[in-house]
Motif scaffolding. Structure first.
Motif, PDB file in Angstrom:
ATOM      1  N   GLY A   1       0.796  -1.224   0.000  1.00 39.44           N
ATOM      2  CA  GLY A   1       0.000   0.000   0.000  1.00 39.44           C
ATOM      3  C   GLY A   1       0.823   1.265   0.000  1.00 39.44           C
ATOM      4  N   GLU A   2       2.027   1.210   0.556  1.00 39.80           N
ATOM      5  CA  GLU A   2       2.895   2.386   0.589  1.00 39.80           C
ATOM      6  C   GLU A   2       3.346   2.817  -0.809  1.00 39.80           C
ATOM      7  OE1 GLU A   2       6.087   2.688   3.572  1.00 39.80           O
ATOM      8  OE2 GLU A   2       5.259   0.839   4.413  1.00 39.80           O
ATOM      9  N   THR A   3       3.315   1.911  -1.787  1.00 37.34           N
ATOM     10  CA  THR A   3       3.737   2.277  -3.138  1.00 37.34           C
ATOM     11  C   THR A   3       2.745   3.245  -3.778  1.00 37.34           C
ATOM     12  OG1 THR A   3       2.559   0.461  -4.247  1.00 37.34           O
ATOM     13  CG2 THR A   3       4.841   0.034  -3.503  1.00 37.34           C
ATOM     14  N   ARG A   4       1.487   3.194  -3.357  1.00 36.57           N
ATOM     15  CA  ARG A   4       0.402   4.021  -3.904  1.00 36.57           C
ATOM     16  C   ARG A   4       0.287   3.862  -5.422  1.00 36.57           C
ATOM     17  NH1 ARG A   4      -2.121   7.831  -1.266  1.00 36.57           N
ATOM     18  NH2 ARG A   4      -1.984   9.340  -2.964  1.00 36.57           N
ATOM     19  N   LEU A   5       0.638   2.670  -5.932  1.00 41.52           N
ATOM     20  CA  LEU A   5       0.610   2.449  -7.375  1.00 41.52           C
ATOM     21  C   LEU A   5      -0.777   2.657  -7.968  1.00 41.52           C
ATOM     22  CD1 LEU A   5       2.939  -0.575  -8.177  1.00 41.52           C
ATOM     23  CD2 LEU A   5       3.333   1.830  -8.540  1.00 41.52           C
ATOM     24  N   ARG A   6      -1.788   2.098  -7.344  1.00 40.91           N
ATOM     25  CA  ARG A   6      -3.137   2.227  -7.903  1.00 40.91           C
ATOM     26  C   ARG A   6      -3.561   3.695  -7.927  1.00 40.91           C
ATOM     27  NH1 ARG A   6      -7.795  -1.967  -6.828  1.00 40.91           N
ATOM     28  NH2 ARG A   6      -5.894  -3.145  -7.034  1.00 40.91           N
ATOM     29  N   THR A   7      -3.301   4.420  -6.849  1.00 37.79           N
ATOM     30  CA  THR A   7      -3.682   5.832  -6.753  1.00 37.79           C
ATOM     31  C   THR A   7      -2.894   6.697  -7.725  1.00 37.79           C
ATOM     32  OG1 THR A   7      -4.225   5.522  -4.432  1.00 37.79           O
ATOM     33  CG2 THR A   7      -3.895   7.789  -5.176  1.00 37.79           C
ATOM     34  N   GLU A   8      -1.573   6.473  -7.778  1.00 37.81           N
ATOM     35  CA  GLU A   8      -0.694   7.321  -8.584  1.00 37.81           C
ATOM     36  C   GLU A   8      -0.675   6.968 -10.069  1.00 37.81           C
ATOM     37  OE1 GLU A   8       0.953   9.969  -7.307  1.00 37.81           O
ATOM     38  OE2 GLU A   8       0.077   9.546  -5.343  1.00 37.81           O
ATOM     39  N   THR A   9      -0.858   5.685 -10.402  1.00 36.59           N
ATOM     40  CA  THR A   9      -0.682   5.264 -11.796  1.00 36.59           C
ATOM     41  C   THR A   9      -1.908   4.594 -12.413  1.00 36.59           C
ATOM     42  OG1 THR A   9       0.131   3.029 -11.285  1.00 36.59           O
ATOM     43  CG2 THR A   9       1.771   4.827 -11.313  1.00 36.59           C
ATOM     44  N   GLY A  10      -2.867   4.196 -11.578  1.00 40.35           N
ATOM     45  CA  GLY A  10      -4.038   3.475 -12.081  1.00 40.35           C
ATOM     46  C   GLY A  10      -3.759   2.008 -12.378  1.00 40.35           C
ATOM     47  N   THR A  11      -2.571   1.524 -12.002  1.00 42.44           N
ATOM     48  CA  THR A  11      -2.224   0.124 -12.249  1.00 42.44           C
ATOM     49  C   THR A  11      -2.573  -0.732 -11.036  1.00 42.44           C
ATOM     50  OG1 THR A  11       0.021   0.390 -11.407  1.00 42.44           O
ATOM     51  CG2 THR A  11      -0.318   0.753 -13.778  1.00 42.44           C
ATOM     52  N   SER A  12      -2.604  -2.033 -11.256  1.00 46.20           N
ATOM     53  CA  SER A  12      -2.845  -2.981 -10.172  1.00 46.20           C
ATOM     54  C   SER A  12      -1.753  -4.043 -10.161  1.00 46.20           C
ATOM     55  CB  SER A  12      -4.188  -3.689 -10.364  1.00 46.20           C
ATOM     56  OG  SER A  12      -5.247  -2.777 -10.276  1.00 46.20           O
ATOM     57  N   ILE A  13      -1.335  -4.416  -8.965  1.00 45.45           N
ATOM     58  CA  ILE A  13      -0.437  -5.558  -8.816  1.00 45.45           C
ATOM     59  C   ILE A  13      -1.346  -6.760  -8.596  1.00 45.45           C
ATOM     60  CG2 ILE A  13       1.372  -6.630  -7.417  1.00 45.45           C
ATOM     61  CD1 ILE A  13       2.436  -3.806  -6.902  1.00 45.45           C
TER      62      ILE A  13
END
Length: 161
Positions: free
Chosen positions: A105-117
């Motif tokens: 969650g600290e990566t904030r990938l979904r929020t910042e990039t719209g991507t999902s792991i």
């Protein structure tokens, strides 16, 4: 020139060695180590017993090499694309990654990039749909899905050291 030949030799305690003799009689070998690493070796043309190149690859690096050899694309981490404009790529976290030991969650990938792991590959285990509380570790391979732009932005975030 003959046909290419591939043979395998068990290496007790180490793994398996695969030897390829090309149709031009050049020799390559790959040692598949039990820990998932690979050692790629190429032998001299004038002396097929003399090693000209040897390099150890992490599981992520060897996966990227396989992708490059098998794919018609020139993006070695590319897993797939769809007509909807989505791509899936794999990213290996290095041991010195900023994210090593931190939660997803600290990566904030979904929020910042719209991507999902959508999965994390750790050693011989696949962890599907990791939660934001999932703790990342160096050597993890993350499977990221999103738009091309989002995945490229995710690569920048995940590459932080």
């Amino acid at each position: 020139m003959g046909a290419p030949r591939l043979s395998s030799t068990p290496l007790p305690g180490i793994g398996v060695r695969y030897d390829l003799t090309t149709r031009e009689q050049r020799r390559l070998s790959v040692v598949a180590h039990k820990d998932g690493a690979r050692t790629l070796s190429a032998y001299r043309e004038d002396d097929p017993d003399a090693c000209a190149l040897s390099m150890r690859l992490s599981p992520g690096e060897s996966g990227a090499l396989v992708d490059a050899l098998m794919s018609s694309e020139h993006r070695p981490n590319l897993l797939s694309t769809t007509e909807l404009g989505l791509v899936a790529e794999r990213f290996e976290l290095s041991a010195v990654s900023y994210w090593n030991g931190r939660v997803l969650g600290e990566t904030r990938l979904r929020t910042e990039t719209g991507t999902s792991i959508v999965a994390v590959l750790r050693r011989a285990e696949a962890i599907p749909s990791p939660t934001p509380a999932f703790r990342l570790a160096g050597g993890d391979t993350l499977i990221v899905i999103g738009t091309r732009e989002g995945v490229e932005a995710a690569a920048t975030i995940l590459g932080r050291e």
